[in-house]
Design a protein around this motif. Structure first.
Motif, PDB file in Angstrom:
ATOM      1  N   UNK A   8       1.203  -0.994   0.093  1.00 52.55           N
ATOM      2  CA  UNK A   8      -0.054   0.225  -0.053  1.00 52.55           C
ATOM      3  C   UNK A   8       0.970   1.311   0.165  1.00 52.55           C
ATOM      4  N   UNK A   9       2.614   1.250  -0.094  1.00 51.31           N
ATOM      5  CA  UNK A   9       3.036   2.655   0.343  1.00 51.31           C
ATOM      6  C   UNK A   9       4.229   2.610  -0.510  1.00 51.31           C
ATOM      7  N   UNK A  10       4.538   1.503  -1.269  1.00 55.86           N
ATOM      8  CA  UNK A  10       5.829   1.334  -2.081  1.00 55.86           C
ATOM      9  C   UNK A  10       5.224   1.060  -3.775  1.00 55.86           C
ATOM     10  N   UNK A  11       6.362   1.111  -4.373  1.00 60.23           N
ATOM     11  CA  UNK A  11       5.281   1.443  -5.151  1.00 60.23           C
ATOM     12  C   UNK A  11       6.894   1.715  -6.694  1.00 60.23           C
ATOM     13  N   UNK A  12       6.806   1.281  -7.311  1.00 58.87           N
ATOM     14  CA  UNK A  12       8.273   0.658  -8.880  1.00 58.87           C
ATOM     15  C   UNK A  12       8.037   2.321 -10.063  1.00 58.87           C
ATOM     16  N   UNK A  13       9.091   2.801 -10.308  1.00 62.14           N
ATOM     17  CA  UNK A  13       9.559   3.386 -11.133  1.00 62.14           C
ATOM     18  C   UNK A  13       8.581   3.082 -12.926  1.00 62.14           C
ATOM     19  N   UNK A  14       8.492   1.605 -13.477  1.00 64.97           N
ATOM     20  CA  UNK A  14       7.782   0.826 -14.152  1.00 64.97           C
ATOM     21  C   UNK A  14       7.425  -0.010 -13.775  1.00 64.97           C
ATOM     22  N   UNK A  15       5.848  -0.145 -14.199  1.00 71.93           N
ATOM     23  CA  UNK A  15       5.350  -1.710 -13.848  1.00 71.93           C
ATOM     24  C   UNK A  15       5.307  -2.227 -14.710  1.00 71.93           C
ATOM     25  N   UNK A  16       5.094  -2.281 -16.245  1.00 73.98           N
ATOM     26  CA  UNK A  16       5.964  -2.172 -17.031  1.00 73.98           C
ATOM     27  C   UNK A  16       6.308  -2.300 -18.289  1.00 73.98           C
ATOM     28  N   UNK A  17       6.840  -2.764 -18.374  1.00 73.03           N
ATOM     29  CA  UNK A  17       8.777  -2.963 -19.513  1.00 73.03           C
ATOM     30  C   UNK A  17       9.155  -1.985 -19.183  1.00 73.03           C
ATOM     31  N   UNK A  18      10.588  -1.867 -19.148  1.00 71.97           N
ATOM     32  CA  UNK A  18      10.543  -0.083 -18.914  1.00 71.97           C
ATOM     33  C   UNK A  18      11.277   0.166 -20.282  1.00 71.97           C
ATOM     34  N   UNK A  19      11.235   1.341 -20.158  1.00 74.90           N
ATOM     35  CA  UNK A  19      11.513   2.034 -21.616  1.00 74.90           C
ATOM     36  C   UNK A  19      12.945   2.505 -21.910  1.00 74.90           C
ATOM     37  N   UNK A  20      13.530   2.746 -20.673  1.00 76.00           N
ATOM     38  CA  UNK A  20      15.064   2.510 -20.708  1.00 76.00           C
ATOM     39  C   UNK A  20      15.412   1.877 -19.420  1.00 76.00           C
ATOM     40  N   UNK A  21      16.823   1.918 -19.635  1.00 73.21           N
ATOM     41  CA  UNK A  21      17.871   0.701 -18.541  1.00 73.21           C
ATOM     42  C   UNK A  21      18.070   1.094 -17.184  1.00 73.21           C
ATOM     43  N   UNK A  22      18.639   0.600 -16.388  1.00 71.96           N
ATOM     44  CA  UNK A  22      19.213   1.198 -15.273  1.00 71.96           C
ATOM     45  C   UNK A  22      20.053   1.817 -14.828  1.00 71.96           C
TER      46      UNK A  22
END
Length: 249
Positions: free
Chosen positions: A156-170
């Motif tokens: 409920x409080x942690x998210x992710x920059x991308x939730x689907x395939x990222x458009x850039x690499x780490x």
């Protein structure tokens, strides 16, 4: 791991860095950086087992899809004249994300970045005076880059920059972050930080000496303290090293 971190990409965009050291696994890049002590060196790890944040709090580190890194600096200035590295790093991460994606992140005072109401980035700056009186700063950043599953208590409080395939690499994001860090260090990063604030102008709650206070976040001082107007009209200055906001609406 798919798309492993690429040292060459990071260094190519940041000639001011002396080296990038990448481990497959580490307890904490903060510990790695402080122990090794190489100035202008970035320490990274694919996996971390003992990552921590402000006040020694445990920080969730996913086995995959995270970015865990610490920049080691040895500034020549006095401790009092150093820039606020926490604010500078937060501004750099936000700027890098905006440069490379269409996502708009916000900064929760003082060191967390939020996207769609969930925390995706934590920042920790630790300054130490060495035996020879020189300064050493370990600037750590943890990013939930592409994490698809969190522990139930964090969903409920942690998210992710991308939730689907990222458009850039780490590696591309890391390279841009430190490029922006260098660029903004010579510019007005403070105004940029304030412009992306999640809490300014909002009602906040915080605890001090076991007393709960409520008020409105009015402004920031140049050294990063939060100015809060309490419900009785008084103003309080909150120091990031002592107090953490409990709620903001």
């Amino acid at each position: 791991m798919k798309n492993p971190l690429d040292k060459k990409i990071i260094l190519a965009a940041n000639p001011w860095l002396k080296d990038v050291k990448i481990l497959e696994q580490s307890v904490s890049t903060q510990i790695d950086a402080k122990s090794d002590g190489q100035a202008n060196t970035l320490y990274m790890s694919e996996k971390q087992t003992g990552i921590y944040g402000r006040f020694g709090r445990e920080y969730f580190a996913s086995p995959e899809g995270g970015i865990y890194m610490t920049l080691l600096l040895k500034p020549m200035d006095s401790l009092e004249s150093l820039p606020n590295y926490t604010l500078l790093a937060a501004a750099a991460v936000v700027s890098a994300i905006e440069n490379l994606t269409s996502k708009k992140t916000e900064i929760k005072w003082v060191n967390d970045l939020y996207l769609n109401g969930k925390k995706i980035v934590g920042i920790l700056a630790e300054a130490q005076v060495q035996a020879d009186r020189s300064l050493q700063v370990a600037l750590g950043i943890g990013i939930n880059f592409y994490i698809q599953k969190f522990p139930e208590e964090l969903t409920h409080k942690a998210g992710s920059l991308f939730t689907e395939k990222p458009s850039i690499t780490r590696s591309e994001l890391v390279a841009e972050i430190w490029s922006e860090f260098y660029r903004l260090s010579n510019r007005d990063f403070f105004s940029f930080y304030k412009s992306r604030s999640l809490v300014l102008g909002k009602k906040v709650e915080f605890e001090e000496n076991k007393t709960l206070y409520r008020g409105k976040a009015m402004d920031l001082t140049p050294d990063g303290k939060l100015i809060v107007q309490l419900e009785d009209g008084q103003h309080k200055l909150l120091s990031s090293g002592e107090i953490s906001l409990k709620k903001w609406t």
